[in-house]
Design an enzyme around this catalytic site. Structure first.
Site, mmCIF file in Angstrom:
data_model
loop_
_atom_site.group_PDB
_atom_site.id
_atom_site.type_symbol
_atom_site.label_atom_id
_atom_site.label_comp_id
_atom_site.label_asym_id
_atom_site.label_seq_id
_atom_site.Cartn_x
_atom_site.Cartn_y
_atom_site.Cartn_z
ATOM 1 N N LYS A 115 50.298 20.935 -45.139
ATOM 2 C CA LYS A 115 49.238 20.269 -45.909
ATOM 3 C C LYS A 115 49.699 19.914 -47.303
ATOM 4 C CE LYS A 115 45.447 20.770 -43.075
ATOM 5 N NZ LYS A 115 44.106 21.097 -42.723
ATOM 6 N N LYS A 197 50.870 17.674 -32.120
ATOM 7 C CA LYS A 197 49.565 18.058 -31.567
ATOM 8 C C LYS A 197 48.513 16.989 -31.849
ATOM 9 C CE LYS A 197 46.993 20.556 -35.042
ATOM 10 N NZ LYS A 197 45.927 21.450 -35.311
ATOM 11 N N LYS A 200 42.850 15.653 -35.796
ATOM 12 C CA LYS A 200 41.813 14.753 -36.286
ATOM 13 C C LYS A 200 42.282 13.969 -37.487
ATOM 14 C CE LYS A 200 39.322 18.886 -37.487
ATOM 15 N NZ LYS A 200 39.015 19.692 -38.553
HETATM 16 P P1 ATP Z 1 43.879 18.909 -38.839
HETATM 17 O O1 ATP Z 1 44.774 18.372 -37.778
HETATM 18 O O2 ATP Z 1 43.128 17.864 -39.588
HETATM 19 O O3 ATP Z 1 44.530 19.923 -39.714
HETATM 20 P P2 ATP Z 1 42.708 20.267 -36.650
HETATM 21 O O4 ATP Z 1 42.394 19.165 -35.706
HETATM 22 O O5 ATP Z 1 43.874 21.125 -36.396
HETATM 23 O O6 ATP Z 1 42.754 19.685 -38.122
HETATM 24 P P3 ATP Z 1 41.063 22.541 -37.301
HETATM 25 O O7 ATP Z 1 39.736 22.521 -37.954
HETATM 26 O O8 ATP Z 1 42.212 23.027 -38.104
HETATM 27 O O9 ATP Z 1 41.386 21.119 -36.748
HETATM 28 O O10 ATP Z 1 40.973 23.350 -35.961
HETATM 29 C C1 ATP Z 1 39.819 23.801 -35.320
HETATM 30 C C2 ATP Z 1 40.211 24.568 -34.069
HETATM 31 O O11 ATP Z 1 40.704 23.657 -33.082
HETATM 32 C C3 ATP Z 1 41.314 25.593 -34.282
HETATM 33 O O12 ATP Z 1 41.028 26.780 -33.541
HETATM 34 C C4 ATP Z 1 42.541 24.916 -33.766
HETATM 35 O O13 ATP Z 1 43.513 25.831 -33.333
HETATM 36 C C5 ATP Z 1 41.966 24.101 -32.614
HETATM 37 N N1 ATP Z 1 42.773 22.913 -32.363
HETATM 38 C C6 ATP Z 1 42.978 21.881 -33.209
HETATM 39 N N2 ATP Z 1 43.767 20.952 -32.659
HETATM 40 C C7 ATP Z 1 44.062 21.391 -31.406
HETATM 41 C C8 ATP Z 1 44.848 20.865 -30.324
HETATM 42 N N3 ATP Z 1 45.467 19.709 -30.417
HETATM 43 N N4 ATP Z 1 44.929 21.578 -29.188
HETATM 44 C C9 ATP Z 1 44.289 22.751 -29.068
HETATM 45 N N5 ATP Z 1 43.543 23.308 -30.040
HETATM 46 C C10 ATP Z 1 43.428 22.651 -31.210
#
Ligand code: ATP
Ligand code: LTN
Length: 334
Positions: A115, A197, A200
């Site tokens: 980040k 991965k 969002k």
């Molecule tokens: P960003 O990518 O903007 O940092 P994020 O999509 O990782 O955000 P978070 O709010 O950090 O979102 O994650 C919320 C939950 O979703 C966490 O438990 C995270 O591990 C899970 N998660 C996020 N992306 C994935 C993914 N691609 N596959 C499985 N689990 C995910």
């Protein structure tokens, strides 16, 4: 333990549009665990402001996330679903735990490194101490189990270290939490680059399925998904694109990889991609319908927000008072 059940805590940030990764990797598992545990699910808005947010937008997204939790199947009358910012104990415990966490530990966190590279113009102290606030979230509720995606395990390990360190000095104050990663869906990859991965915050909208995407958009994104050169539906390391689609299909339908390979034996990628798209549409359709219903029912959601904030405050304050006493703060005169 709270009553006769073990405690589960998890949270999600109200930033960006939630993706299928968030649903399959996190929310879906929360729902499956919610009967067995005493559950606290937070919309972690304090965490959100480590990255600059538009205030009106943050408020709107936080409410949308609250409603999504409910629409995905978490009953707010059985699970304590609340906004982190409604429980001031989170910030108060985070301050105390900051004093029991080393800079060296925080510097090793990969999320911080990622980040701060991404937001180089705003590497604020909150971004650095983010995992300490997460530790406070978890430890305030004497949590036994924390379901998270793989990317959050490092933060959970740190939480355990902080809790053990604190307990080592002051006696058994905190329950030491365990992480829980689901067997399928723990890491859904980008549809455009299966080495990354699904996220969002990805700039390419075709890389992620957003939970609010309509059926046509979902099918179109799967049709465009990057696949591999072997031209057969088989799960293996050399086919990260197809393996990711198989993971999604398996998590949405409950079918094993062997069953999927059999189903698409002799068929091309086109048929398979279509089937994956439809399985996702089927999973998301009822959620969309419930969101539309809940949005009409403002008073119900408001009453749940209020009642659950009170419950969370009650439980969290109990732990906070214990901690304040242990570290030597003067007793409150009543
Ligand atoms: P960003 O990518 O903007 O940092 P994020 O999509 O990782 O955000 P978070 O709010 O950090 O979102 O994650 C919320 C939950 O979703 C966490 O438990 C995270 O591990 C899970 N998660 C996020 N992306 C994935 C993914 N691609 N596959 C499985 N689990 C995910
Ligand atoms: N850091 C997590 C969100 C989060 C969380 C938590 C998850 C904040 N506090 C406590 C589990 C338990 C994330 O970015 N996904």
């Amino acid at each position: 333990m709270l009553g006769d059940k073990k405690v589960l805590f998890s949270g999600m940030q109200a930033t960006g549009n939630l993706t299928l990764g968030n649903y399959l990797g996190a929310l879906k598992n929360w729902v499956s665990l919610s009967d067995e545990y005493e559950c606290f699910y937070s919309v972690v808005d304090l965490h959100s402001i480590t990255v600059r947010q538009d205030p009106a937008e943050l408020r709107r997204r936080a409410r949308a996330l609250y409603i999504l939790y409910v629409a995905a199947g978490l009953d707010p009358e059985k699970n304590c679903i609340y906004y982190q910012s409604h429980v001031s104990a989170h910030s108060e415990l985070a301050w105390i735990l900051n004093c029991f966490t080393y800079n060296g530990e925080l510097s090793r966190m990969t999320q911080f490194k990622d980040k701060s590279a991404k937001h180089a113009d705003n590497v604020n102290a909150g971004l650095f101490t983010y995992p300490v606030l997460m530790a406070a979230d978890i430890l305030l509720y004497q949590t036994d189990l924390v379901p998270v995606g793989k990317d959050q395990m490092q933060h959970l390990e740190l939480t355990r270290d902080i809790a053990q360190r604190f307990n080592g000095i002051y006696g058994d104050v905190f329950t030491i939490p365990e992480g829980y990663i689901a067997k399928t869906g723990a890491k859904i990859m980008s549809l455009q680059d299966p080495s990354k991965k699904m996220s969002k915050s990805d700039e390419n909208p075709n890389a992620s399925i957003y939970l609010m995407d309509d059926a046509d958009t979902i099918i179109r994104k799967f049709k465009r998904a990057v696949t591999d050169s072997e031209a057969c539906v088989r799960y293996n390391e050399n086919q990260p694109g197809i393996s990711n689609l198989m993971e999604i299909y398996s998590t949405c339908t409950g079918k094993s990889f062997a069953e999927i390979e059999k189903e698409f034996d002799g068929k091309g990628y086109g048929d398979f991609k279509m089937a994956v798209g439809e399985s996702v549409v089927d999973v998301l359709r009822p959620i969309h319908e419930r969101i539309a219903d809940l949005e009409k029912n403002k008073d119900y959601i408001d009453s749940m927000i209020k009642a659950n904030a009170e419950k969370a405050n009650y439980v969290a304050t109990k732990t906070l008072r214990k901690v304040q006493k242990k570290v030597g703060f003067p007793e409150r005169i009543r």
